[in-house]
Design a protein around this motif. Structure first.
Motif, PDB file in Angstrom:
ATOM      1  N   LEU A  82      -7.157   4.399  -1.464  1.00 20.27           N
ATOM      2  CA  LEU A  82      -6.822   2.985  -1.430  1.00 20.27           C
ATOM      3  C   LEU A  82      -5.547   2.753  -0.617  1.00 20.27           C
ATOM      4  O   LEU A  82      -5.442   1.775   0.126  1.00 20.27           O
ATOM      5  N   ALA A  83      -4.587   3.665  -0.749  1.00 16.94           N
ATOM      6  CA  ALA A  83      -3.354   3.561   0.036  1.00 16.94           C
ATOM      7  C   ALA A  83      -3.657   3.616   1.529  1.00 16.94           C
ATOM      8  O   ALA A  83      -3.038   2.902   2.335  1.00 16.94           O
ATOM      9  N   HIS A  84      -4.611   4.448   1.891  1.00 12.63           N
ATOM     10  CA  HIS A  84      -5.033   4.546   3.293  1.00 12.63           C
ATOM     11  C   HIS A  84      -5.671   3.239   3.749  1.00 12.63           C
ATOM     12  O   HIS A  84      -5.390   2.740   4.854  1.00 12.63           O
ATOM     13  N   GLU A  85      -6.526   2.665   2.900  1.00 12.83           N
ATOM     14  CA  GLU A  85      -7.158   1.390   3.226  1.00 12.83           C
ATOM     15  C   GLU A  85      -6.113   0.277   3.389  1.00 12.83           C
ATOM     16  O   GLU A  85      -6.276  -0.620   4.224  1.00 12.83           O
ATOM     17  N   CYS A  86      -5.054   0.360   2.588  1.00  9.40           N
ATOM     18  CA  CYS A  86      -3.995  -0.658   2.639  1.00  9.40           C
ATOM     19  C   CYS A  86      -2.989  -0.394   3.753  1.00  9.40           C
ATOM     20  O   CYS A  86      -2.020  -1.141   3.915  1.00  9.40           O
ATOM     21  N   LYS A  87      -3.205   0.689   4.503  1.00 11.43           N
ATOM     22  CA  LYS A  87      -2.355   1.043   5.641  1.00 11.43           C
ATOM     23  C   LYS A  87      -0.900   1.302   5.239  1.00 11.43           C
ATOM     24  O   LYS A  87       0.035   0.949   5.959  1.00 11.43           O
ATOM     25  N   LEU A  88      -0.720   1.926   4.067  1.00 10.47           N
ATOM     26  CA  LEU A  88       0.624   2.299   3.639  1.00 10.47           C
ATOM     27  C   LEU A  88       1.036   3.588   4.342  1.00 10.47           C
ATOM     28  O   LEU A  88       0.228   4.492   4.540  1.00 10.47           O
ATOM     29  N   SER A  89       2.301   3.690   4.694  1.00  7.31           N
ATOM     30  CA  SER A  89       2.781   4.915   5.327  1.00  7.31           C
ATOM     31  C   SER A  89       3.309   5.909   4.307  1.00  7.31           C
ATOM     32  O   SER A  89       3.191   7.117   4.497  1.00  7.31           O
ATOM     33  N   TYR A  90       3.907   5.406   3.225  1.00  4.78           N
ATOM     34  CA  TYR A  90       4.391   6.253   2.127  1.00  4.78           C
ATOM     35  C   TYR A  90       3.892   5.688   0.808  1.00  4.78           C
ATOM     36  O   TYR A  90       3.845   4.465   0.622  1.00  4.78           O
ATOM     37  N   ILE A  91       3.553   6.590  -0.106  1.00  3.57           N
ATOM     38  CA  ILE A  91       3.197   6.180  -1.457  1.00  3.57           C
ATOM     39  C   ILE A  91       3.751   7.217  -2.427  1.00  3.57           C
ATOM     40  O   ILE A  91       3.735   8.416  -2.140  1.00  3.57           O
ATOM     41  N   ALA A  92       4.272   6.752  -3.551  1.00  5.41           N
ATOM     42  CA  ALA A  92       4.707   7.649  -4.620  1.00  5.41           C
ATOM     43  C   ALA A  92       3.772   7.464  -5.805  1.00  5.41           C
ATOM     44  O   ALA A  92       3.444   6.331  -6.171  1.00  5.41           O
ATOM     45  N   LEU A  93       3.328   8.560  -6.379  1.00  5.17           N
ATOM     46  CA  LEU A  93       2.546   8.518  -7.615  1.00  5.17           C
ATOM     47  C   LEU A  93       3.521   8.705  -8.771  1.00  5.17           C
ATOM     48  O   LEU A  93       4.170   9.745  -8.878  1.00  5.17           O
ATOM     49  N   THR A  94       3.639   7.695  -9.630  1.00  4.55           N
ATOM     50  CA  THR A  94       4.669   7.714 -10.673  1.00  4.55           C
ATOM     51  C   THR A  94       4.053   7.458 -12.044  1.00  4.55           C
ATOM     52  O   THR A  94       4.374   6.466 -12.719  1.00  4.55           O
ATOM     53  N   ASP A  95       3.163   8.341 -12.456  1.00  3.80           N
ATOM     54  CA  ASP A  95       2.543   8.178 -13.769  1.00  3.80           C
ATOM     55  C   ASP A  95       3.568   8.362 -14.884  1.00  3.80           C
ATOM     56  O   ASP A  95       4.619   8.980 -14.697  1.00  3.80           O
ATOM     57  N   HIS A  96       3.234   7.837 -16.055  1.00  3.69           N
ATOM     58  CA  HIS A  96       4.150   7.881 -17.192  1.00  3.69           C
ATOM     59  C   HIS A  96       4.291   9.298 -17.752  1.00  3.69           C
ATOM     60  O   HIS A  96       3.321   9.886 -18.239  1.00  3.69           O
ATOM     61  N   ASP A  97       5.511   9.827 -17.664  1.00  5.22           N
ATOM     62  CA  ASP A  97       5.866  11.105 -18.296  1.00  5.22           C
ATOM     63  C   ASP A  97       5.010  12.279 -17.827  1.00  5.22           C
ATOM     64  O   ASP A  97       4.871  13.271 -18.557  1.00  5.22           O
ATOM     65  N   THR A  98       4.427  12.183 -16.650  1.00  9.39           N
ATOM     66  CA  THR A  98       3.610  13.296 -16.155  1.00  9.39           C
ATOM     67  C   THR A  98       3.556  13.292 -14.636  1.00  9.39           C
ATOM     68  O   THR A  98       3.655  12.240 -14.000  1.00  9.39           O
ATOM     69  N   MET A  99       3.393  14.504 -14.067  1.00 15.88           N
ATOM     70  CA  MET A  99       3.112  14.655 -12.640  1.00 15.88           C
ATOM     71  C   MET A  99       1.805  15.430 -12.439  1.00 15.88           C
ATOM     72  O   MET A  99       1.551  15.948 -11.359  1.00 15.88           O
ATOM     73  N   ARG A 100       0.973  15.458 -13.468  1.00 14.18           N
ATOM     74  CA  ARG A 100      -0.251  16.248 -13.397  1.00 14.18           C
ATOM     75  C   ARG A 100      -1.217  15.759 -12.332  1.00 14.18           C
ATOM     76  O   ARG A 100      -2.073  16.507 -11.867  1.00 14.18           O
ATOM     77  N   GLY A 101      -1.111  14.512 -11.926  1.00 13.78           N
ATOM     78  CA  GLY A 101      -2.009  13.997 -10.891  1.00 13.78           C
ATOM     79  C   GLY A 101      -1.548  14.287  -9.485  1.00 13.78           C
ATOM     80  O   GLY A 101      -2.278  14.028  -8.524  1.00 13.78           O
ATOM     81  N   VAL A 102      -0.350  14.856  -9.356  1.00 14.71           N
ATOM     82  CA  VAL A 102       0.250  15.034  -8.027  1.00 14.71           C
ATOM     83  C   VAL A 102      -0.517  15.998  -7.128  1.00 14.71           C
ATOM     84  O   VAL A 102      -0.769  15.672  -5.954  1.00 14.71           O
ATOM     85  N   PRO A 103      -0.889  17.205  -7.586  1.00 15.74           N
ATOM     86  CA  PRO A 103      -1.515  18.159  -6.647  1.00 15.74           C
ATOM     87  C   PRO A 103      -2.748  17.613  -5.934  1.00 15.74           C
ATOM     88  O   PRO A 103      -2.861  17.721  -4.710  1.00 15.74           O
TER      89      PRO A 103
END
Length: 290
Positions: free
Chosen positions: A29-50
């Motif tokens: 979705l970030a690609h569709e929105c033409k974003l250059s940078y995006i941060a994934l900031t889930d609550h109390d976890t970084m498990r979705g990062v990899p």
């Protein structure tokens, strides 16, 4: 840079916590929105990062690992965004962070179980399985409780759940005990850049907000979320002045959750949010990362 608009979003959520789309779908979705940078900031976890990072690389998006941490200040729950700006892409770099995040996850789990017990004691027939039936690794938040209560017909929508049963002062919601000291110590231990999230949502007076900002700066905070989907132009101007006053970098993001927050779009918020790429570039240059 990917994206002709050169806009960024430094505050997003996926199914790793209380968002409605997967980390991979979020990057698409970030690609569709033409974003250059995006941060994934889930609550109390970084498990979705990899998985998100891998997909972002495929799509040519700069992805920053992050987490939104909840803690207590003067009896108020506040949220702080932490970012690993120097992530190389090696998942092993994240393992010590994952390990320390487990202590925060245990605190959240204990509160969730108590919240569930209090609701059930008053006749609200929901089970833990009702909160998130599809992904056992998801960090459960009040948003999951709101959805379950809505699905069971106890409230008309999620907003009604947060306004009544799940309000901070509700008899059902246990008081949060995680201190800002513990949270900031975690950020500093792992060299994470951190920023106070949506500073105007805590019901603080101007002087109280400045006291909080100053205390967090003394603990190592370097950023302030000036741009957010809920901020009007005058709000952002006020926060930008505070960031300047206290020598903080401006950050910004939509707080995207997908269908959990209807009408709130990635990158553009409720339609007028456009966070410039220059904000993250200034931070990365200051940190000698680019």
């Amino acid at each position: 840079m990917n994206g002709i608009n050169n806009y960024i979003d430094l505050h997003t959520h996926s199914t790793a916590s209380d968002g409605s789309i997967s980390p991979v779908k979020l990057m698409e979705l970030a690609h569709e929105c033409k974003l250059s940078y995006i941060a994934l900031t889930d609550h109390d976890t970084m498990r979705g990062v990899p998985e998100a990072y891998k997909k972002a690389c495929e799509l040519g998006i700069k992805m920053i690992p992050g987490a939104e941490m909840s803690c207590v200040y003067a009896g108020n729950e506040i949220h702080i965004l932490g970012y690993k700006l120097d992530f190389s892409g090696d998942e092993n770099e994240l393992l010590p962070i994952f390990s320390d995040l487990e202590s925060f996850a245990r605190d959240r789990e204990e509160r969730n179980l108590e919240l569930l017990s209090r609701l059930r004691a008053d006749g609200y027939d929901i089970s833990y399985e009702d909160l998130n039936p599809n992904n056992e690794d998801t960090k459960i938040t009040r948003a999951h409780f709101a959805t379950a209560l809505m699905n069971k017909g106890y409230v008309k929508d999620r907003s009604a759940a947060f306004d009544t049963l799940l309000a901070d002062n509700s008899k059902y919601v246990p008081a949060k005990t995680t201190s800002i000291e513990k949270t900031c110590s975690f950020f500093n231990k792992h060299n994470l850049f951190f920023s106070l999230a949506h500073p105007l949502q805590y019901g603080l007076s101007n002087s109280e907000l400045e006291d909080l900002i100053l205390k967090l700066k003394l603990f190592g905070m370097e950023g302030l979320e000036v741009y957010h989907s809920t901020h009007k132009q005058h709000d952002s101007l006020k926060l930008k002045a505070l960031a300047s006053k206290y020598g903080l970098f401006c950050t910004g993001g939509s707080d995207f959750h997908g269908e959990v927050k209807p009408g709130l779009m990635l990158g553009s918020g409720y339609g007028s949010l456009n966070v410039p790429e220059s904000l993250i570039l200034d931070i990365l240059k200051h940190k000698n990362i680019i």
